[in-house]
Design an enzyme around this catalytic site. Structure first.
Site, mmCIF file in Angstrom:
data_model
loop_
_atom_site.group_PDB
_atom_site.id
_atom_site.type_symbol
_atom_site.label_atom_id
_atom_site.label_comp_id
_atom_site.label_asym_id
_atom_site.label_seq_id
_atom_site.Cartn_x
_atom_site.Cartn_y
_atom_site.Cartn_z
ATOM 1 N N SER A 30 -1.035 -1.778 -1.372
ATOM 2 C CA SER A 30 -1.660 -2.469 -0.234
ATOM 3 C C SER A 30 -1.674 -3.983 -0.392
ATOM 4 O O SER A 30 -2.288 -4.503 -1.313
ATOM 5 C CB SER A 30 -3.125 -2.047 -0.073
ATOM 6 O OG SER A 30 -3.219 -0.691 0.155
ATOM 7 N N HIS A 61 1.350 -2.204 4.662
ATOM 8 C CA HIS A 61 2.475 -1.577 3.961
ATOM 9 C C HIS A 61 3.703 -1.708 4.863
ATOM 10 O O HIS A 61 3.731 -1.180 5.960
ATOM 11 C CB HIS A 61 2.209 -0.083 3.704
ATOM 12 C CG HIS A 61 1.051 0.173 2.807
ATOM 13 N ND1 HIS A 61 1.203 0.595 1.510
ATOM 14 C CD2 HIS A 61 -0.264 0.079 3.009
ATOM 15 C CE1 HIS A 61 0.019 0.749 0.954
ATOM 16 N NE2 HIS A 61 -0.895 0.439 1.852
ATOM 17 N N HIS A 83 1.393 7.885 0.882
ATOM 18 C CA HIS A 83 0.152 8.432 0.333
ATOM 19 C C HIS A 83 0.005 9.906 0.704
ATOM 20 O O HIS A 83 0.479 10.345 1.760
ATOM 21 C CB HIS A 83 -1.056 7.668 0.891
ATOM 22 C CG HIS A 83 -1.080 6.218 0.527
ATOM 23 N ND1 HIS A 83 -0.457 5.262 1.288
ATOM 24 C CD2 HIS A 83 -1.643 5.575 -0.519
ATOM 25 C CE1 HIS A 83 -0.638 4.075 0.725
ATOM 26 N NE2 HIS A 83 -1.348 4.231 -0.377
ATOM 27 N N TYR A 85 -2.831 11.137 1.513
ATOM 28 C CA TYR A 85 -3.790 11.218 2.636
ATOM 29 C C TYR A 85 -3.136 11.013 4.008
ATOM 30 O O TYR A 85 -3.759 11.259 5.034
ATOM 31 C CB TYR A 85 -4.961 10.246 2.453
ATOM 32 C CG TYR A 85 -4.612 8.775 2.426
ATOM 33 C CD1 TYR A 85 -4.205 8.103 3.581
ATOM 34 C CD2 TYR A 85 -4.704 8.046 1.250
ATOM 35 C CE1 TYR A 85 -3.887 6.758 3.549
ATOM 36 C CE2 TYR A 85 -4.388 6.702 1.206
ATOM 37 C CZ TYR A 85 -3.971 6.066 2.370
ATOM 38 O OH TYR A 85 -3.656 4.741 2.325
ATOM 39 N N GLU A 86 -1.876 10.554 4.010
ATOM 40 C CA GLU A 86 -1.169 10.420 5.285
ATOM 41 C C GLU A 86 -0.600 11.764 5.744
ATOM 42 O O GLU A 86 0.019 11.848 6.800
ATOM 43 C CB GLU A 86 -0.031 9.399 5.150
ATOM 44 C CG GLU A 86 -0.523 7.984 4.900
ATOM 45 C CD GLU A 86 0.614 7.036 4.550
ATOM 46 O OE1 GLU A 86 1.120 6.365 5.453
ATOM 47 O OE2 GLU A 86 0.996 6.974 3.368
ATOM 48 N N ALA A 113 -4.283 -1.255 -4.912
ATOM 49 C CA ALA A 113 -5.609 -1.812 -4.687
ATOM 50 C C ALA A 113 -6.593 -0.720 -5.097
ATOM 51 O O ALA A 113 -6.336 0.460 -4.860
ATOM 52 C CB ALA A 113 -5.793 -2.156 -3.217
ATOM 53 N N MET A 209 -6.565 5.705 -4.261
ATOM 54 C CA MET A 209 -5.992 6.866 -3.564
ATOM 55 C C MET A 209 -4.484 6.982 -3.752
ATOM 56 O O MET A 209 -3.792 7.576 -2.929
ATOM 57 C CB MET A 209 -6.310 6.758 -2.064
ATOM 58 C CG MET A 209 -7.795 6.629 -1.758
ATOM 59 S SD MET A 209 -8.073 6.325 -0.019
ATOM 60 C CE MET A 209 -9.830 5.893 -0.036
ATOM 61 N N SER A 210 -3.962 6.415 -4.826
ATOM 62 C CA SER A 210 -2.502 6.460 -5.028
ATOM 63 C C SER A 210 -2.204 6.586 -6.516
ATOM 64 O O SER A 210 -3.045 7.034 -7.288
ATOM 65 C CB SER A 210 -1.878 5.180 -4.466
ATOM 66 O OG SER A 210 -2.302 4.054 -5.201
ATOM 67 N N ASN A 233 -12.843 -4.367 -4.375
ATOM 68 C CA ASN A 233 -14.239 -4.166 -3.961
ATOM 69 C C ASN A 233 -14.990 -3.446 -5.069
ATOM 70 O O ASN A 233 -14.385 -2.809 -5.920
ATOM 71 C CB ASN A 233 -14.292 -3.305 -2.683
ATOM 72 C CG ASN A 233 -13.553 -1.987 -2.847
ATOM 73 O OD1 ASN A 233 -12.329 -1.929 -2.706
ATOM 74 N ND2 ASN A 233 -14.267 -0.945 -3.182
ATOM 75 N N HIS A 244 -11.688 -1.262 4.898
ATOM 76 C CA HIS A 244 -10.295 -1.590 4.554
ATOM 77 C C HIS A 244 -10.008 -3.081 4.751
ATOM 78 O O HIS A 244 -9.194 -3.664 4.030
ATOM 79 C CB HIS A 244 -9.335 -0.733 5.395
ATOM 80 C CG HIS A 244 -7.888 -0.929 5.060
ATOM 81 N ND1 HIS A 244 -7.362 -0.633 3.815
ATOM 82 C CD2 HIS A 244 -6.841 -1.408 5.785
ATOM 83 C CE1 HIS A 244 -6.067 -0.919 3.806
ATOM 84 N NE2 HIS A 244 -5.733 -1.395 4.990
HETATM 85 N N1 HPA Z 1 -11.935 3.613 -3.335
HETATM 86 C C1 HPA Z 1 -10.729 4.208 -3.208
HETATM 87 N N2 HPA Z 1 -9.621 3.525 -2.962
HETATM 88 C C2 HPA Z 1 -9.712 2.199 -2.859
HETATM 89 C C3 HPA Z 1 -10.930 1.516 -2.969
HETATM 90 C C4 HPA Z 1 -12.112 2.274 -3.234
HETATM 91 O O1 HPA Z 1 -13.227 1.753 -3.349
HETATM 92 N N3 HPA Z 1 -10.668 0.187 -2.812
HETATM 93 C C5 HPA Z 1 -9.319 0.074 -2.594
HETATM 94 N N4 HPA Z 1 -8.744 1.283 -2.632
#
Ligand code: HPA
Length: 269
Positions: A30, A61, A83, A85-86, A113, A209-210, A233, A244
């Protein structure tokens, strides 16, 4: 068509397009895809034009495969990954790693990320190890014996040598680089605060998530891996709420350091 037939077809297609003997694969997460724009003598291919390839649907992306020279190395860069999740199968998510191996890469740099569990926003972190909390494994199904064994060792999935080089380079450049354990989840919902507390107890430093599926497939076939997380974050429960947009904004802030680091590391690997 079997997975192996697809891999061979795509490998042959890319070779015919001029993708010849890449040394390193780059999977750019990302907001980190900009690095691919610095690749020289580039062959740029839209994902839509590559047989058996996935589509990228997430903001930030780009959806391009870029081959060429970066920091004196031949690289094959994925600007935007696929991903789980897609709704993609894990065969599709990890297909680019199979192709990197089939084309002869010695290593892959996998970036993402991630939410920080302990580490704060703006941190760059090499991944020392991961916890697969996706509930899935990309190697389920017929084993591709020509790539690796049925029961691959994951003890050294993240190359010690590559990490050492990354930290030496970061010191030289004056870039702060931490190291920690990445826990991979499926997403797309962010975690609950209770999940994050549990992950902390389990020894995780960052959550995302990757990466985990790609690294399992890389390790299976003996590819050396360097994983770098950009912490965007505080994970859930350590800050008021997650979105996001914040992930994109923080990535924007740290991407110059990220790009300098990756280029300098590539030159030294
Ligand atoms: N959780 C999961 N995936 C992420 C996060 C998070 O806090 N930040 C960026 N990708």
């Amino acid at each position: 068509m079997s997975l192996l037939e697809k891999i061979n077809e795509t490998r042959d297609f890319l070779t015919a397009q001029g993708v010849q003997e890449p040394e390193f694969g780059l999977i750019l997460g990302s907001g980190l895809g900009e690095l691919a724009e610095e690749i020289e003598n580039a062959v740029v291919l839209d994902y839509a034009d590559i047989p058996n390839w996935g589509r990228s649907t997430v903001t930030g992306h780009a959806g391009k495969l870029v081959y060429g020279d970066l920091a004196g190395r031949k690289v094959l860069a994925l600007q935007g990954r696929f991903h789980f999740y897609e709704g993609n199968s894990l065969d599709l998510v990890t297909f680019p790693v199979r192709i990197m191996k089939a084309l002869g890469c010695q290593g892959v740099l996998v970036t993402n990320a991630a939410g920080g569990i302990g580490f704060g926003p703006g941190t760059l972190m090499t991944i020392s190890d991961h916890i697969n909390f996706t509930g899935r494994n990309p190697l389920i199904g017929e084993n591709l014996e020509t790539f690796g064994p049925r029961f691959p060792d994951m003890s050294n999935a993240y190359s010690k040598d590559y990490r050492k080089t990354a930290h030496q380079v970061a010191d030289k450049l004056g870039i702060k680089l931490d190291e920690g354990v990445y826990i991979g989840v499926s997403g797309p919902s962010y975690e609950t605060p209770a999940e994050i507390r549990a992950f902390k107890t389990m020894g995780a430093d960052a959550v995302g998530m990757s990466t985990v599926p790609e690294v399992i497939v890389a390790a299976h076939s003996g590819l050396n891996v360097l994983g770098i997380s950009a912490i965007t974050n505080h994970a859930a429960g350590f800050q008021d709420e997650l979105n996001h947009d914040e992930v994109v904004a923080v990535t924007e802030r740290i991407k110059e350091d990220f790009k300098s680091l990756v280029k300098a590391v590539l030159a030294e690997l």
